[in-house]
Design a protein around this motif. Structure first.
Motif, short mmCIF file in Angstrom:
data_model
loop_
_atom_site.label_atom_id
_atom_site.label_comp_id
_atom_site.label_asym_id
_atom_site.label_seq_id
_atom_site.Cartn_x
_atom_site.Cartn_y
_atom_site.Cartn_z
N LEU A 184 -0.53 -3.67 -62.00
CA LEU A 184 -1.08 -2.30 -61.15
C LEU A 184 -0.76 -2.57 -60.01
N ILE A 185 0.12 -1.33 -59.79
CA ILE A 185 0.75 -1.38 -58.50
C ILE A 185 -0.12 0.21 -57.77
N GLU A 186 0.12 0.20 -56.10
CA GLU A 186 -0.06 1.23 -55.56
C GLU A 186 0.52 1.99 -54.85
N TRP A 187 0.47 3.65 -55.50
CA TRP A 187 1.79 4.00 -54.53
C TRP A 187 0.82 5.08 -53.67
N VAL A 188 1.73 5.63 -52.34
CA VAL A 188 1.46 5.83 -51.40
C VAL A 188 2.15 6.37 -50.73
N GLU A 189 1.37 7.89 -50.91
CA GLU A 189 2.73 9.23 -50.82
C GLU A 189 3.53 8.77 -49.04
N ARG A 190 4.21 9.84 -48.98
CA ARG A 190 4.17 10.03 -47.24
C ARG A 190 4.32 10.77 -46.25
N GLU A 191 2.83 11.96 -47.37
CA GLU A 191 1.52 12.10 -45.83
C GLU A 191 0.61 11.18 -45.29
N ASP A 192 0.54 10.30 -45.86
CA ASP A 192 -0.83 8.77 -45.63
C ASP A 192 -0.03 8.12 -44.27
N GLU A 193 -1.39 8.44 -44.01
CA GLU A 193 -1.66 7.77 -42.70
C GLU A 193 -0.65 6.38 -42.28
N LYS A 194 -0.24 5.60 -42.58
CA LYS A 194 0.28 4.52 -43.27
C LYS A 194 1.90 4.95 -42.75
N VAL A 195 1.77 5.45 -43.83
CA VAL A 195 3.89 5.60 -44.24
C VAL A 195 3.94 5.98 -42.94
N LYS A 196 3.75 7.59 -42.32
CA LYS A 196 4.13 8.01 -41.21
C LYS A 196 3.88 7.01 -40.10
N ILE A 197 3.25 6.22 -39.62
CA ILE A 197 3.44 5.30 -39.08
C ILE A 197 4.66 4.97 -38.87
N LEU A 198 4.18 4.23 -40.64
CA LEU A 198 6.43 3.41 -41.18
C LEU A 198 7.40 4.19 -40.67
N LEU A 199 7.32 5.60 -40.88
CA LEU A 199 8.18 6.43 -40.87
C LEU A 199 8.89 6.99 -39.70
N GLN A 200 7.97 7.70 -38.36
CA GLN A 200 8.28 7.01 -37.62
C GLN A 200 9.05 6.71 -36.22
N ARG A 201 9.22 5.08 -37.15
CA ARG A 201 9.66 4.13 -36.37
C ARG A 201 11.17 4.05 -36.87
N LYS A 202 11.31 5.04 -38.25
CA LYS A 202 12.70 4.64 -38.56
C LYS A 202 13.90 5.83 -38.64
N GLU A 203 14.27 5.83 -38.32
CA GLU A 203 15.61 6.91 -38.50
C GLU A 203 16.16 7.69 -39.54
N LEU A 204 16.17 6.79 -40.42
CA LEU A 204 16.39 7.22 -42.02
C LEU A 204 15.06 7.97 -42.18
N ASP A 205 15.70 8.93 -42.87
CA ASP A 205 14.25 9.55 -43.80
C ASP A 205 13.64 9.30 -44.72
N TYR A 206 14.30 7.84 -45.93
CA TYR A 206 13.85 7.89 -46.45
C TYR A 206 13.07 9.01 -47.64
N ALA A 207 14.69 9.38 -47.96
CA ALA A 207 14.57 10.47 -49.22
C ALA A 207 13.92 10.16 -50.26
N SER A 245 -9.61 9.86 -54.10
CA SER A 245 -9.98 11.44 -54.28
C SER A 245 -9.29 12.01 -52.54
N ASP A 246 -8.50 11.58 -52.18
CA ASP A 246 -7.70 12.24 -50.67
C ASP A 246 -5.91 12.75 -51.28
N GLY A 247 -5.79 11.50 -52.82
CA GLY A 247 -5.19 12.09 -53.40
C GLY A 247 -3.62 11.68 -52.94
N LEU A 248 -3.46 11.16 -51.68
CA LEU A 248 -2.35 10.35 -51.29
C LEU A 248 -2.01 9.29 -51.75
#
Lengths: 57, 455
Positions: free
Chosen positions: B396-419, B443-446
């Motif tokens: 049972l695993i959770e997927w978190v979309e790129r638009e999620d706040e937490k993922v955004k924070i993680l991505l901001q710190r990185k140079e790679l875009d993690y496509a 319900s937020d779909g993220l």
């Protein structure tokens, strides 16, 4: 770091230190007890308990 | 009947050894240990400790199942469902294990026995309860002798606890570096200067580090007494009770309390999670990234016996302390899934690697994927491949979309875009190892929960 530990069983070598600590801790308990007796003699309050009991509550 | 196999960690004690036969662990007692074993049983010490729920229960068997020489008895101990090690415990787990060791030793002295060793390896956690599991650790007590295991106790229990107390961080990895305990000389140098003003550390660590080991080894007659030993044990016990891991709030340990804006979010996720659990069956569950265990508790309520892991020692400690108040079938452990405990000891077999230790009917990984992929550069395929052997039936695993706040924070710190961090890649990667049962989005779909069955 002393290499002597490579040859010594973990239990041994701690005998002298236990003698010293037993002496220190024994003296500590003795004076604590004296202090509590002294204190309770003057206050005569039954609510005063030695620290030992407080910790176990 | 197959052949008995000796437990790889059970080779040091001349009193006996543990072996594995037809799916069960047994203990072989050598004849040399007969007088001590008789004292353990006949004095009533065994019964007393078992009634106090401090010592593992066993059944005596007369038959020599291991077929080894110098046989006295075979014991069939209560079987453990999981084995964990001190470097996987949180601060208060090690503290309770230390206190249990002292209590067992104190009790034994009252029955004419004493512990011949003092190590966390003698203790296993049954969920949140520490239990002394080495029945052969007791030996006949001679009041004229100090405690043979004193130094070992200081190095394996007291030193890491004091370091945890004074640094405010949990340094369980130090126990991996020093699996036989942190030498007092090392501990004395790691502890801050102010620890010299504390009687517990000044006497048992600093002073001991100054007294040369070996100079007074041997069996010279000493002027020791039972009362002196009890004083030392009491001093250790009281001192250890007052130790605490002061920095108890971390980024993660108050994650659910503060970080997540709405309690509604957590409530919704719990409902969805519980609904998906209905579609699973099994006995054992592994909760990876369990944090303070909100979802581990739901797993336990559903009937799973849970191993709840998080890399954050403070969160795990918080869960452990909560479980002491409201016990559930959950074993909290400090495990960093990006660097899980290795196999260590003689032949690399004494203590097993975390990933090889057990298979779980259900593996749960909530809010973990983005940390591993973006935080640790692990690929989605690597993650699927690593979780596969851990899993017996369900994932049972959770997927978190790129638009999620937490993922955004993680991505901001990185140079790679993690496509490569996208839902299609996630589904494709996991589909190589698992078969999708269902997926449901919050319900937020993220955030989407996926329930997979192992292929």
């Amino acid at each position: 770091m002393s290499n002597i530990f490579l040859y010594v069983d973990p239990g041994s070598g701690s005998y002298l230190i236990q003698m010293i600590i037993a002496a220190v801790v024994g003296a500590l308990f003795y004076f604590k007890n004296l202090w509590w007796r002294f204190k309770s003699f003057f206050t005569k309050s039954k609510q005063d308990k030695p620290e030992k009991d407080k910790l176990h509550e | 009947m197959s052949d008995p196999t000796n437990h790889p960690a059970s080779y040091k004690d001349p009193a006996g050894f543990v072996f594995w036969l037809d799916g069960k662990f047994y203990r072989h007692i050598n004849s040399i240990y007969e007088p001590s074993y008789r004292q353990l049983i006949d004095s009533g010490l065994y019964t007393a400790l078992v009634q106090q729920n401090r010592l593992i229960r066993h059944t005596e068997l007369g038959e020599n199942l291991s077929k080894k020489e110098s046989f006295y008895k075979t014991l069939l101990p209560e079987q453990l469902s999981f084995v964990s090690y001190a470097y996987e415990w949180s601060f208060d787990m090690l503290k309770d294990a230390a206190l249990l060791t002292l209590q067992v030793c104190r009790e034994a002295i009252g029955y004419g026995m004493i512990l011949k060793d003092a190590t966390p390896s003698n203790i296993q956690f049954i969920h949140n309860h520490p239990l002394f599991v080495d029945t052969l650790s007791f030996q006949l007590y001679n009041p004229a002798q100090p405690w043979i295991a004193y130094r070992q106790f200081c190095e394996e229990f007291l030193a890491p606890l004091l370091i945890g107390h004074y640094t405010g961080t949990w340094v369980n990895n130090l126990l991996l570096a020093y699996p036989n305990g942190i030498p007092v000389e090392v501990a004395a140098r790691l502890l801050p200067f102010k620890s010299k003003w504390n009687l517990l550390s000044s006497l048992h660590i600093h002073l001991q580090a100054r007294v040369k080991a070996g100079d007074h080894a041997g069996k010279q007659t000493t002027n020791f007494s039972r009362q002196k030993l009890l004083n030392i044990l009491d001093h250790l016990s009281k001192g250890i009770q007052s130790l605490q891991n002061r920095r108890d709030k971390t980024t993660w340990s108050d994650y659910y309390d503060n970080t997540i804006k709405s309690q509604e979010y957590l409530k919704e996720k719990k409902i969805l999670f519980t609904r998906l659990l209905e579609q699973t069956t099994g006995q054992s569950a592994l909760d990876l990234g369990a944090n303070a265990g909100a979802f581990s508790r739901l797993l336990a309520e559903k009937g799973y016996e849970v191993v709840a892991c998080d890399f954050d020692g403070a969160a795990v400690n918080q869960l452990y302390l909560q479980l002491k108040k409201e016990p559930q079938r959950i074993l909290p452990l400090v495990i960093d899934i990006s660097n899980p405990s290795p196999a260590i000891g003689w032949d690399n077999q004494e203590k097993t690697a975390f990933l090889q230790r057990k298979q779980y009917d259900l593996v749960v990984a909530l809010a973990l994927v983005h940390h591993l992929v973006i935080g640790k550069n692990v690929s989605l395929q690597q993650l699927a491949d690593t979780l596969y052997p851990l899993c017996n039936k369900f994932l049972l695993i959770e997927w978190v979309e790129r638009e999620d706040e937490k993922v955004k924070i993680l991505l901001q710190r990185k140079e790679l875009d993690y496509a490569n961090y996208n839902k299609t890649a996630f589904e494709r990667g996991f589909a190589t190892r698992f078969e999708l049962i269902t997926s449901q989005a919050l319900s937020d779909g993220l955030r989407i929960l996926y329930l997979w069955r192992k292929k």
